[in-house]
Motif scaffolding. Structure first.
Motif, PDB file in Angstrom:
ATOM      1  N   LEU A 136      40.051  35.086  47.862  1.00  0.00           N
ATOM      2  CA  LEU A 136      38.917  34.394  48.471  1.00  0.00           C
ATOM      3  C   LEU A 136      39.065  34.308  49.989  1.00  0.00           C
ATOM      4  O   LEU A 136      38.111  34.544  50.733  1.00  0.00           O
ATOM      5  N   ALA A 137      40.270  33.996  50.456  1.00  0.00           N
ATOM      6  CA  ALA A 137      40.507  33.929  51.904  1.00  0.00           C
ATOM      7  C   ALA A 137      40.298  35.303  52.546  1.00  0.00           C
ATOM      8  O   ALA A 137      39.795  35.401  53.666  1.00  0.00           O
ATOM      9  N   ALA A 138      40.657  36.362  51.818  1.00  0.00           N
ATOM     10  CA  ALA A 138      40.522  37.716  52.352  1.00  0.00           C
ATOM     11  C   ALA A 138      39.072  38.204  52.349  1.00  0.00           C
ATOM     12  O   ALA A 138      38.631  38.860  53.293  1.00  0.00           O
ATOM     13  N   SER A 139      38.330  37.871  51.298  1.00  0.00           N
ATOM     14  CA  SER A 139      36.986  38.445  51.157  1.00  0.00           C
ATOM     15  C   SER A 139      35.861  37.476  51.506  1.00  0.00           C
ATOM     16  O   SER A 139      34.752  37.897  51.802  1.00  0.00           O
ATOM     17  N   GLY A 140      36.127  36.171  51.400  1.00  0.00           N
ATOM     18  CA  GLY A 140      35.095  35.175  51.684  1.00  0.00           C
ATOM     19  C   GLY A 140      34.230  34.812  50.494  1.00  0.00           C
ATOM     20  O   GLY A 140      33.625  33.754  50.467  1.00  0.00           O
ATOM     21  N   ARG A 141      34.161  35.710  49.487  1.00  0.00           N
ATOM     22  CA  ARG A 141      33.307  35.456  48.325  1.00  0.00           C
ATOM     23  C   ARG A 141      33.832  36.238  47.135  1.00  0.00           C
ATOM     24  O   ARG A 141      34.208  37.391  47.264  1.00  0.00           O
ATOM     25  N   LEU A 142      33.824  35.591  45.973  1.00  0.00           N
ATOM     26  CA  LEU A 142      34.182  36.251  44.715  1.00  0.00           C
ATOM     27  C   LEU A 142      33.134  35.895  43.680  1.00  0.00           C
ATOM     28  O   LEU A 142      32.746  34.741  43.565  1.00  0.00           O
ATOM     29  N   SER A 143      32.703  36.893  42.937  1.00  0.00           N
ATOM     30  CA  SER A 143      31.783  36.645  41.831  1.00  0.00           C
ATOM     31  C   SER A 143      31.890  37.801  40.847  1.00  0.00           C
ATOM     32  O   SER A 143      32.506  38.827  41.135  1.00  0.00           O
ATOM     33  N   GLY A 144      31.288  37.623  39.692  1.00  0.00           N
ATOM     34  CA  GLY A 144      31.204  38.686  38.703  1.00  0.00           C
ATOM     35  C   GLY A 144      32.534  39.313  38.354  1.00  0.00           C
ATOM     36  O   GLY A 144      33.532  38.623  38.134  1.00  0.00           O
ATOM     37  N   ARG A 145      32.552  40.627  38.347  1.00  0.00           N
ATOM     38  CA  ARG A 145      33.755  41.370  37.942  1.00  0.00           C
ATOM     39  C   ARG A 145      34.926  41.132  38.874  1.00  0.00           C
ATOM     40  O   ARG A 145      36.068  41.100  38.428  1.00  0.00           O
ATOM     41  N   ALA A 146      34.657  41.007  40.168  1.00  0.00           N
ATOM     42  CA  ALA A 146      35.747  40.773  41.121  1.00  0.00           C
ATOM     43  C   ALA A 146      36.458  39.460  40.805  1.00  0.00           C
ATOM     44  O   ALA A 146      37.688  39.392  40.793  1.00  0.00           O
ATOM     45  N   LEU A 147      35.700  38.426  40.525  1.00  0.00           N
ATOM     46  CA  LEU A 147      36.287  37.140  40.167  1.00  0.00           C
ATOM     47  C   LEU A 147      37.019  37.244  38.834  1.00  0.00           C
ATOM     48  O   LEU A 147      38.150  36.765  38.700  1.00  0.00           O
ATOM     49  N   ASP A 148      36.410  37.895  37.868  1.00  0.00           N
ATOM     50  CA  ASP A 148      37.048  38.065  36.558  1.00  0.00           C
ATOM     51  C   ASP A 148      38.379  38.808  36.674  1.00  0.00           C
ATOM     52  O   ASP A 148      39.358  38.452  36.015  1.00  0.00           O
ATOM     53  N   ARG A 149      38.427  39.846  37.528  1.00  0.00           N
ATOM     54  CA  ARG A 149      39.668  40.606  37.718  1.00  0.00           C
ATOM     55  C   ARG A 149      40.785  39.728  38.260  1.00  0.00           C
ATOM     56  O   ARG A 149      41.914  39.776  37.794  1.00  0.00           O
ATOM     57  N   VAL A 150      40.455  38.922  39.257  1.00  0.00           N
ATOM     58  CA  VAL A 150      41.480  38.052  39.860  1.00  0.00           C
ATOM     59  C   VAL A 150      41.930  37.005  38.840  1.00  0.00           C
ATOM     60  O   VAL A 150      43.130  36.750  38.700  1.00  0.00           O
ATOM     61  N   LEU A 151      40.988  36.411  38.119  1.00  0.00           N
ATOM     62  CA  LEU A 151      41.343  35.404  37.118  1.00  0.00           C
ATOM     63  C   LEU A 151      42.215  35.967  36.011  1.00  0.00           C
ATOM     64  O   LEU A 151      43.055  35.271  35.453  1.00  0.00           O
ATOM     65  N   SER A 152      42.020  37.237  35.680  1.00  0.00           N
ATOM     66  CA  SER A 152      42.795  37.840  34.596  1.00  0.00           C
ATOM     67  C   SER A 152      44.072  38.495  35.085  1.00  0.00           C
ATOM     68  O   SER A 152      44.799  39.105  34.305  1.00  0.00           O
ATOM     69  N   GLY A 153      44.348  38.382  36.375  1.00  0.00           N
ATOM     70  CA  GLY A 153      45.605  38.916  36.916  1.00  0.00           C
ATOM     71  C   GLY A 153      45.517  40.349  37.376  1.00  0.00           C
ATOM     72  O   GLY A 153      46.525  40.962  37.695  1.00  0.00           O
ATOM     73  N   GLY A 154      44.296  40.883  37.473  1.00  0.00           N
ATOM     74  CA  GLY A 154      44.125  42.256  37.920  1.00  0.00           C
ATOM     75  C   GLY A 154      44.147  42.352  39.422  1.00  0.00           C
ATOM     76  O   GLY A 154      44.399  41.385  40.137  1.00  0.00           O
ATOM     77  N   ALA A 155      43.863  43.521  39.903  1.00  0.00           N
ATOM     78  CA  ALA A 155      43.854  43.775  41.357  1.00  0.00           C
ATOM     79  C   ALA A 155      42.761  42.959  42.019  1.00  0.00           C
ATOM     80  O   ALA A 155      41.728  42.699  41.437  1.00  0.00           O
ATOM     81  N   ARG A 156      43.016  42.586  43.270  1.00  0.00           N
ATOM     82  CA  ARG A 156      42.054  41.810  44.042  1.00  0.00           C
ATOM     83  C   ARG A 156      40.923  42.647  44.520  1.00  0.00           C
ATOM     84  O   ARG A 156      40.897  43.713  44.842  1.00  0.00           O
TER      85      ARG A 156
END
Length: 156
Positions: A136-156
């Motif tokens: 979030l600090a790097a991108s400013g916004r997370l939603s959808g698949r990007a958020l799901d990836r981070v929550l599941s431990g995948g790549a940012r």
């Protein structure tokens, strides 16, 4: 604190909301942090349909404050309670929402109970809090698949 530190702190705060909501089965649609010229950055977490209990809503409301306090306490050595008091000063909206949840006749927790529950949930998922905050600090916004990836431990 520098502007970068301010953005990271707001990102940790918002990540706390995201992780606790997700742990309690409350969907998160998006989360953002926006730096602002000459003022502290702002953040916001947007939830999907919330159908949880008053205690769950209170935990989600308090999670940002608790995550922020845990981050500051770990990084500075101040006590968690002192860090929480400081975080509370900058979180009027969260505190108002927390108070409304605790005023619900179905609420079973008091404020100390909410802090304890948030703390336990955040400790159980702290690596995810850090991952969400970093992305979030790097991108400013997370939603959808990007958020799901981070929550599941995948790549940012």
């Amino acid at each position: 604190m520098s502007r970068v530190d301010d953005v990271v702190l707001v990102a940790v705060h918002e990540a706390g909301h995201v992780v606790v909501a997700t742990a309690l089965g409350i969907p998160v649609r998006e989360v953002w942090v926006r730096p602002r010229l000459l003022r502290a950055p702002r953040g916001r977490t947007v939830y999907g349909r919330v159908t949880g209990t008053a205690d769950e809503a209170a935990a989600v409301a308090g999670a940002g404050i608790e995550a922020e306090a845990m981050h500051v306490a770990a990084g500075t050595g101040v006590s968690l309670s002192r860090a929480r008091r400081t975080a509370c000063r900058d979180s009027e909206t969260d505190l108002a929402e927390l108070a409304a949840c605790l005023a619900d006749p179905d609420a079973g927790l008091d404020r100390d109970g909410v802090w304890a529950w948030c703390h336990d949930l955040l400790c159980d998922h702290w690596p995810v809090v850090e991952a969400v905050a970093g992305a979030l600090a790097a991108s400013g916004r997370l939603s959808g698949r990007a958020l799901d990836r981070v929550l599941s431990g995948g790549a940012r």
